[in-house]
Design a protein around this motif. Structure first.
Motif, mmCIF file in Angstrom:
data_model
loop_
_atom_site.group_PDB
_atom_site.id
_atom_site.type_symbol
_atom_site.label_atom_id
_atom_site.label_comp_id
_atom_site.label_asym_id
_atom_site.label_seq_id
_atom_site.Cartn_x
_atom_site.Cartn_y
_atom_site.Cartn_z
ATOM 1 N N SER A 158 0.814 -1.215 0.000
ATOM 2 C CA SER A 158 0.000 0.000 0.000
ATOM 3 C C SER A 158 0.850 1.269 0.000
ATOM 4 N N ASN A 159 2.150 1.146 0.286
ATOM 5 C CA ASN A 159 3.039 2.310 0.288
ATOM 6 C C ASN A 159 3.476 2.725 -1.113
ATOM 7 N N VAL A 160 3.327 1.832 -2.083
ATOM 8 C CA VAL A 160 3.829 2.114 -3.424
ATOM 9 C C VAL A 160 3.125 3.341 -4.000
ATOM 10 N N GLY A 161 3.936 4.282 -4.478
ATOM 11 C CA GLY A 161 3.402 5.487 -5.104
ATOM 12 C C GLY A 161 3.115 6.620 -4.155
ATOM 13 N N GLY A 162 3.234 6.379 -2.850
ATOM 14 C CA GLY A 162 2.947 7.439 -1.886
ATOM 15 C C GLY A 162 4.025 8.498 -1.811
ATOM 16 N N SER A 170 -0.150 -2.560 -8.049
ATOM 17 C CA SER A 170 -0.432 -3.402 -9.220
ATOM 18 C C SER A 170 0.484 -3.044 -10.385
ATOM 19 N N GLU A 171 0.751 -1.767 -10.555
ATOM 20 C CA GLU A 171 1.665 -1.330 -11.616
ATOM 21 C C GLU A 171 3.079 -1.827 -11.334
ATOM 22 N N PHE A 172 3.514 -1.682 -10.097
ATOM 23 C CA PHE A 172 4.847 -2.156 -9.720
ATOM 24 C C PHE A 172 4.965 -3.657 -9.936
ATOM 25 N N ARG A 213 3.397 -5.524 -12.030
ATOM 26 C CA ARG A 213 3.436 -5.837 -13.458
ATOM 27 C C ARG A 213 4.843 -5.656 -14.020
ATOM 28 N N TYR A 214 5.490 -4.562 -13.677
ATOM 29 C CA TYR A 214 6.839 -4.328 -14.166
ATOM 30 C C TYR A 214 7.870 -5.251 -13.500
ATOM 31 N N ALA A 215 7.639 -5.581 -12.232
ATOM 32 C CA ALA A 215 8.623 -6.370 -11.485
ATOM 33 C C ALA A 215 8.596 -7.853 -11.848
ATOM 34 N N ARG A 216 7.511 -8.328 -12.436
ATOM 35 C CA ARG A 216 7.402 -9.741 -12.784
ATOM 36 C C ARG A 216 8.522 -10.137 -13.747
ATOM 37 N N ASP A 217 9.250 -11.197 -13.378
ATOM 38 C CA ASP A 217 10.365 -11.718 -14.176
ATOM 39 C C ASP A 217 11.529 -10.731 -14.309
ATOM 40 N N LEU A 218 11.597 -9.781 -13.406
ATOM 41 C CA LEU A 218 12.682 -8.797 -13.455
ATOM 42 C C LEU A 218 14.013 -9.448 -13.090
ATOM 43 N N GLN A 219 15.047 -9.107 -13.835
ATOM 44 C CA GLN A 219 16.393 -9.594 -13.546
ATOM 45 C C GLN A 219 17.122 -8.550 -12.698
#
Length: 286
Positions: free
Chosen positions: A101-105, A147-149, A151-157
């Motif tokens: 819930s802190n993401v984007g704050g 949710s945005e984070f 999506r981008y973080a999935r499978d991140l190296q």
């Protein structure tokens, strides 16, 4: 020009407990023969190699985490490779580690969250320990929702941050030896600083523990000798490269146990073995 607002949250009890389980290293200066000579040799210093940072959000802790990882990686590469890691990923990931819930704050992140991102990663997303490169996650990508984070973080190296052990900040001489052996200090202080000018010093000096102002995260990377007196070189994210911290200030922070924000020594693997091999002329190893 005014410096960016400094916001560094105090760690929660849960964060303190989580990082306490990671602490293991104890460094003694006596184990690192000749560490002062290592610090005196200009070719060993990262200060002219590091990228100067200017934060544009309350992401000082993300900057400090990435800067420390870059410095440790440079050291273990034989002082050959300085990566450019994503400060904003480190910040967004630290927000997520504290609570999705802190993401984007954009309210800042704790010192403890940055340690956890580097050592534990984000297990619930399957993201390994470390910080990705800036090219993989540019500074402009500040995620506003979990949710945005995700999506981008999935499978991140992510890149290895070269943190094998985490420790409490050591006493002064032990800290100098730690820096010579490739460790960094991930620290938080208040930012109502009474800056001092010291003759012969290349940068402004924090000569006593700040007791007012908001919190700010920085990273102790090296030490500089000025007319026979040692100062810690602390990488900042205000466009000034680094500032210096005196022994008096450091000892005051040690006495206060770095409250209320916290501070940790982050060390690479095979620390003493690697140091001995380098100083005895055996060369570097991966």
């Amino acid at each position: 020009m005014a410096e960016p607002a400094a916001i560094l949250p105090k760690p929660t009890d849960a964060e303190r407990e989580a990082v306490s389980k990671l602490r293991s290293v104890r460094v003694k200066a006596s184990d690192f023969s000749g560490y002062v000579d290592v610090l005196r040799d200009p070719k060993n210093s990262p200060l002219n190699v590091m990228q100067v940072e200017t934060q544009r959000r309350n992401d000082c802790q993300g900057n400090a985490a990435a800067n420390g990882a870059e410095c440790r990686t440079w050291y273990v590469s034989g002082r050959q490779t300085m990566p450019v890691l994503s400060e904003i990923y480190a910040y967004n990931a630290s927000e997520y580690a504290m609570a999705p819930s802190n993401v984007g704050g954009d309210r800042g992140t704790s010192i403890h969250s940055g340690v956890r991102v580097q050592v534990e990663g984000l297990p619930r997303l399957g993201v390994g320990p470390g910080i990705c490169t800036e090219s993989a996650w540019p500074y402009s990508r500040y995620c506003r929702r979990a949710s945005e984070f995700e999506r981008y973080a999935r499978d991140l190296q992510t890149e290895d941050c070269n943190v094998t052990e985490v420790g409490d900040m050591p006493d002064w001489d032990d800290m100098l030896a730690s820096l010579a052996a490739g460790a960094t200090g991930h620290i938080g202080t208040k930012w109502g600083v009474d800056w001092q000018t010291v003759a012969g010093a290349p940068k402004r000096v924090m000569d006593k523990m700040p007791t007012s102002g908001g919190g700010h995260a920085t990273e102790i990377l090296w030490a500089v000798e000025v007319r026979g007196v040692w100062y810690l070189a602390v990488w900042n994210s205000h466009g000034d490269g680094y500032y210096l911290m005196s022994r008096r200030c450091y000892d005051q922070l040690q006495k206060a146990k770095w409250e209320p924000f916290g501070a940790f020594l982050l060390t690479p693997d095979k620390m003493q073995e690697r140091y001995d091999r380098i100083t005895q002329g055996g060369g570097y190893f991966a």
